[in-house]
Design a protein around this motif. Structure first.
Motif, short mmCIF file in Angstrom:
data_model
loop_
_atom_site.label_atom_id
_atom_site.label_comp_id
_atom_site.label_asym_id
_atom_site.label_seq_id
_atom_site.Cartn_x
_atom_site.Cartn_y
_atom_site.Cartn_z
N CYS A 19 0.85 -1.19 0.00
CA CYS A 19 0.00 0.00 0.00
C CYS A 19 0.89 1.25 0.00
O CYS A 19 1.84 1.34 0.77
CB CYS A 19 -0.91 -0.01 1.23
N SER A 20 0.57 2.21 -0.85
CA SER A 20 1.38 3.43 -0.95
C SER A 20 1.23 4.33 0.26
O SER A 20 2.07 5.19 0.50
CB SER A 20 1.01 4.20 -2.21
N VAL A 21 0.17 4.12 1.06
CA VAL A 21 -0.07 4.97 2.23
C VAL A 21 0.46 4.33 3.51
O VAL A 21 1.31 4.89 4.19
CB VAL A 21 -1.58 5.30 2.38
N CYS A 22 0.01 3.11 3.83
CA CYS A 22 0.39 2.47 5.10
C CYS A 22 1.56 1.50 4.98
O CYS A 22 2.08 1.01 5.97
CB CYS A 22 -0.82 1.77 5.72
N LYS A 23 1.95 1.18 3.75
CA LYS A 23 3.10 0.31 3.45
C LYS A 23 2.89 -1.16 3.85
O LYS A 23 3.84 -1.93 3.88
CB LYS A 23 4.40 0.82 4.10
N LYS A 24 1.64 -1.56 4.12
CA LYS A 24 1.35 -2.97 4.40
C LYS A 24 1.17 -3.72 3.10
O LYS A 24 0.75 -3.16 2.09
CB LYS A 24 0.08 -3.10 5.25
N ASN A 26 -0.40 -5.73 0.21
CA ASN A 26 -1.79 -5.80 -0.23
C ASN A 26 -1.99 -6.57 -1.54
O ASN A 26 -3.09 -6.65 -2.06
CB ASN A 26 -2.41 -4.40 -0.34
N GLU A 27 -0.90 -7.16 -2.07
CA GLU A 27 -1.01 -8.00 -3.25
C GLU A 27 0.13 -9.01 -3.22
O GLU A 27 1.25 -8.66 -2.83
CB GLU A 27 -0.92 -7.14 -4.52
N PHE A 28 -0.15 -10.26 -3.60
CA PHE A 28 0.84 -11.32 -3.51
C PHE A 28 0.98 -12.04 -4.85
O PHE A 28 0.10 -11.99 -5.70
CB PHE A 28 0.44 -12.31 -2.41
N ILE A 36 -1.38 -14.10 -9.39
CA ILE A 36 -1.32 -12.85 -8.64
C ILE A 36 -2.67 -12.65 -7.95
O ILE A 36 -3.72 -12.74 -8.61
CB ILE A 36 -1.02 -11.64 -9.56
N THR A 37 -2.65 -12.40 -6.66
CA THR A 37 -3.89 -12.20 -5.93
C THR A 37 -4.53 -10.86 -6.29
O THR A 37 -3.88 -9.98 -6.85
CB THR A 37 -3.67 -12.22 -4.40
N VAL A 38 -5.78 -10.71 -5.94
CA VAL A 38 -6.48 -9.44 -6.14
C VAL A 38 -5.92 -8.44 -5.14
O VAL A 38 -5.70 -8.77 -3.97
CB VAL A 38 -8.00 -9.62 -5.91
N GLU A 39 -5.66 -7.23 -5.61
CA GLU A 39 -5.11 -6.20 -4.72
C GLU A 39 -6.16 -5.82 -3.67
O GLU A 39 -7.31 -5.54 -4.00
CB GLU A 39 -4.73 -4.96 -5.52
#
Length: 63
Positions: A19-24, A26-28, A36-39
């Motif tokens: 994630c560009s905001v929290c940096k967690k 969110n896609e694998f 590729i998983t859904v974001e």
């Protein structure tokens, strides 16, 4: 978001995007089969990002 096994082949997924905001995470991504998983979109982060973008828009003077 926790890292799980690939739904197609069972291999361990690796982080593909954060994630560009929290940096967690969110896609694998699975290196074995290319899945590729859904974001995962964080609603709070989306609101924060959109507010920041609104603040960056220049105000045009009216004639």
């Amino acid at each position: 978001m926790r890292i799980e096994s690939c739904r197609k082949c069972g291999e361990t997924l690796e982080v593909n995007k954060k994630c560009s905001v929290c940096k967690k995470e969110n896609e694998f991504f699975c290196h074995k089969c290319g899945f590729i998983t859904v974001e995962q979109i964080h609603s709070q982060c989306m609101l924060i990002d959109s507010r920041c973008k609104l603040l960056e828009i220049p105000i045009q003077k009216m004639k």
